[in-house]
Write a protein that holds these residues in place. Sequence first.
Motif, short mmCIF file in Angstrom:
data_model
loop_
_atom_site.label_atom_id
_atom_site.label_comp_id
_atom_site.label_asym_id
_atom_site.label_seq_id
_atom_site.Cartn_x
_atom_site.Cartn_y
_atom_site.Cartn_z
N PRO A 7 0.86 -1.28 0.14
CA PRO A 7 -0.07 -0.02 -0.02
C PRO A 7 0.92 1.25 0.04
O PRO A 7 1.92 1.23 0.32
CB PRO A 7 -0.86 -0.13 1.20
N TYR A 31 4.05 0.61 4.65
CA TYR A 31 3.67 1.40 3.57
C TYR A 31 4.61 2.11 2.71
O TYR A 31 5.63 2.67 3.39
CB TYR A 31 2.41 2.57 4.18
N ASP A 86 -3.27 4.37 -1.56
CA ASP A 86 -4.27 3.91 -0.53
C ASP A 86 -4.65 4.95 0.29
O ASP A 86 -5.95 4.83 0.87
CB ASP A 86 -3.55 2.72 -0.12
#
Length: 251
Positions: A7, A31, A86
């Motif tokens: 993400p 992330y 995201d």
Amino acid sequence: MNSSNRPIALVTGAATGVGKACAIQFAKLGYGVIVNYSRSEAEAKQTAKEIESLNIPLMLCQADVSDEKQVLSMLNQIENEHGRLDCLVNNAATTEFIEHANLEAMNEDAWDRILGVNLKGPWFVTRAAAKLLADGEGGSVVNVSSVAGFTGAGSCIAYCASKGGLNTMTKSLARALGPKIRVNAVCPGPIDSRWIREGNPNWDLDEMVANYPIPQPSQPDDIADAVLFFATGTKLTTGQLLAVDGGQMLT
């Protein structure tokens, strides 16, 4: 276009303070992070260095969020490099420390700059990011607002107005972008950061919070905790404004 199972989070104004804390917390969750900054290049590179030490991919993006062309260029870069987005944290902000009663000092240039960064900026970035955020399983937008948007008390009238508008826009965007995209806002009270300590050295943070139920200013990580909750810790929460203020609004 490169695709990845990792993400991706974009944090505007991520060079220092709350933005930096958010970027690092996203990185610790695995992330990939896009670190946006406008002028604080040296600080942005330091944030990037700390993220790289976690072996997390990142992108440094210089863009003034009040300039739509720069915002569109930034989002094109993100799409070309990562192919996904995201989470978006609209954290970039500016202010002037002007007494509210000094109406003449709140001139048009300062007014336009504050509302341009604090209100138009989140609009430009969210609109440009909406398609990427809606792809796949959907995404999350978290606006970093302020309790000044509720109380009308803050560094200057334009700042309070910009955050009041951001609070309302959060709710409007939650309606417009659901169900694929959730939109929420975190509203800090006084933060122990360079923002206040250098912006107005005459303000005494300890005195400011002395009568709060929790009599201490927040740290950037305290605000980042709330941002990460909205971004990753809930699936059914949208259109909400969360004050992280030590109980300031109870006083």
